[in-house]
Design an enzyme around this catalytic site. Sequence first.
Site, short mmCIF file in Angstrom:
data_model
loop_
_atom_site.label_atom_id
_atom_site.label_comp_id
_atom_site.label_asym_id
_atom_site.label_seq_id
_atom_site.Cartn_x
_atom_site.Cartn_y
_atom_site.Cartn_z
CB SER A 75 -0.96 -0.03 1.19
OG SER A 75 -1.98 0.92 1.05
CG HIS A 119 -5.89 -2.26 0.36
ND1 HIS A 119 -5.14 -1.75 -0.68
CD2 HIS A 119 -5.28 -1.84 1.50
CE1 HIS A 119 -4.13 -1.04 -0.19
NE2 HIS A 119 -4.20 -1.09 1.12
CG ASP A 143 -7.02 -2.44 -3.35
OD1 ASP A 143 -7.71 -1.68 -2.64
OD2 ASP A 143 -5.79 -2.59 -3.21
#
Length: 685
Positions: free
Chosen positions: A535, A655, A620
């Site tokens: 991320s 995610h 995501d």
Amino acid sequence: MNLSPPRAQKKRTQRSFHNKMLTDDYSWLAEINAPEVHKYLAAESEYCSLKMTPTNKLQHQLYKEIVQRIDENDTSVPYLWKEYFYYERTYKNKEYAVYLRQHTNTLKEETLLDLNKLREGQPYLDLGDIDISPDQRWLAYTLDYSGDEIYDLYIKDLLKETAPLLITKTMSGDICWHGDSHSLFYTSLDSQLRPNKVHLHDIFNTESTSSAADEVIFEEQDEHFYVSLCRSSSDQYTFIACESKDTTEINYIQNTNGNFTSTPIYPRIRGVEYNVDELNNHFYICINDTCCNFRLYKTPVTNTSDITELVQANTNEGVVDFEVMNAGIAVIERKNGLLSLVLLNEEEAIKHAIRLTNEPCTLSLVDNYDCNNSHLRVEIETNIHPPKIYDIDWNTRDRTLLKEQKVHGNYQPEDYATLKLHATSKDGTKVPISLIAKKSILDDSAPAPILLHAYGAYGEPLDPWFSHSRISLLDRGVIFAIAHVRGGGDLGMAWYQDGKLKNKPNTILDFIACSEYLLDNNFTTSKMLAINGGSAGGLLIGAALNKQPHLYQCAILEAPFLDCLNTMLDESLPLTITEFDEWGNPKKEEYFDLIQSYSPYENICTTDYPHILVLANINDTRVQHWEAAKWVAKLRTHKTDNNDLLLHLDDNSGHAGASGRYSTIKEIAFQYAFLFENLNITKDN
């Protein structure tokens, strides 16, 4: 077998911002439903699969050895709430937990929720929230079946054998029962997937089988703020929290009457964050109004200007978490980066420090749902010791070990060690590095393979954590290293603020400094140094690769935020507006220039890059799949080496990656196989 890497077609677009031209050859990859995008992504997936085929045996071996370490049949420590003991259980070969309870009198076991059955026929499953009504008859829970973090809300009558009712499909996952046990609060999403409304659902309403008649009792208009829900320790109040990246406002609703009007506890002031609990008609507020770190005070519900300070804060220490109970207050503090537990006796104004280990650790206050308990429940873990759960007696402060997470096999913690180092960043700041390895490796002066991990955003600290899978690295002679770079909260809120907005370049420079320290001091060599992050940590890894690619042998990026400039320019995307407080708004020229200066997508170089594995998830909604796809496509046209560049796309997750425990282990085995292959680690465990 065709092992030629895919090449994405260039379709140039240009946009002007601040009289500067922004050129993008791969913006078309954002059109997920376009056939040509499907074709390209499928080609990338096939290429990745073919390149990783020689590691299939190693992947299977890694998967098997990690699974053999975990306790496949496991039951959590039960906690008491009113008339029931609540707990979870996992079963061998089952991906998910089963939620259970026992009545204190009959001890008859009752299944509340079996996630394995709910997953049947579905590609993915995530439990967003679960809440029992105060009368313990009704179970509310939320499920995400795709990974897009849009949840379905269900309500189940625990006294009847009827199927649960699906109430709504447009919520963020947060739920909270009112004290009357028939009114349920839940949050819903706007078009940018921002939780912005609180609804009231009455299960006794004649139209209670849907959300059609549900009243909106609260709406947050400011697009920088998210809404969430929780109950106070006394169950007398429901809190509606409105939070941006740097500001909080919490409203409360009294649960003992039918008035659902909410009242602010503390005014919304830019830069002031806080959380709150309530017991015996006093609010306990943990807030950073006087310092960058958090203090704790209490105030009567009826007179919030009457303040009694309980724990002070300064630039080196502050409150991380707290729990209020009738027997006292438990506080987790961070001082110079280390966590500690303190018990407060308000009547005697005494603080008792509780020492549970001599190592750096992570401390958590867990399952303290009954404010009348004579004990406090805590969990502790270190980098080399698995989690332990203790009950601490409020009066004697004696501790009782309730459970230690098992590690099957030959794992002996005394065979491993941790070491804290400090690198010097470009501006002279000392940046901590944690090393975890077998003692024999740390005692040897020879360079060793290292996997260097970092995150560095949102004030999230990388406190010690135990990992069953990490043992597969350590036992093959790999050192696991953590760079505690600025932007994280490892050394408190000042450390965070020195790595956000205009200070974001510090995060990248810190990471490079940590890498160079490990190389310069003979802990490893560039042929043995691997890096990874996910991320916002993926942004960090991508930026470091652009600046100093020669330092590294390979890199793994998970759901990486690589196209940050284009994403932050698109306010129609989920999260973008709320993220302005973290990264800056590029509609302002100073932030446009800043983000452009480090954005991994904008700064790809024509040079050699190390072996790279990029993992992205089609569903995501936090970091869209095209960030990884665009970066890989552009990097293929610029890099001048023959090293691996692989894009692994998952069609059935979000995610956080895979949701089931075995699926997660398969993902880890896949990544480790890539790592071992490119670090030339062939030793069998």
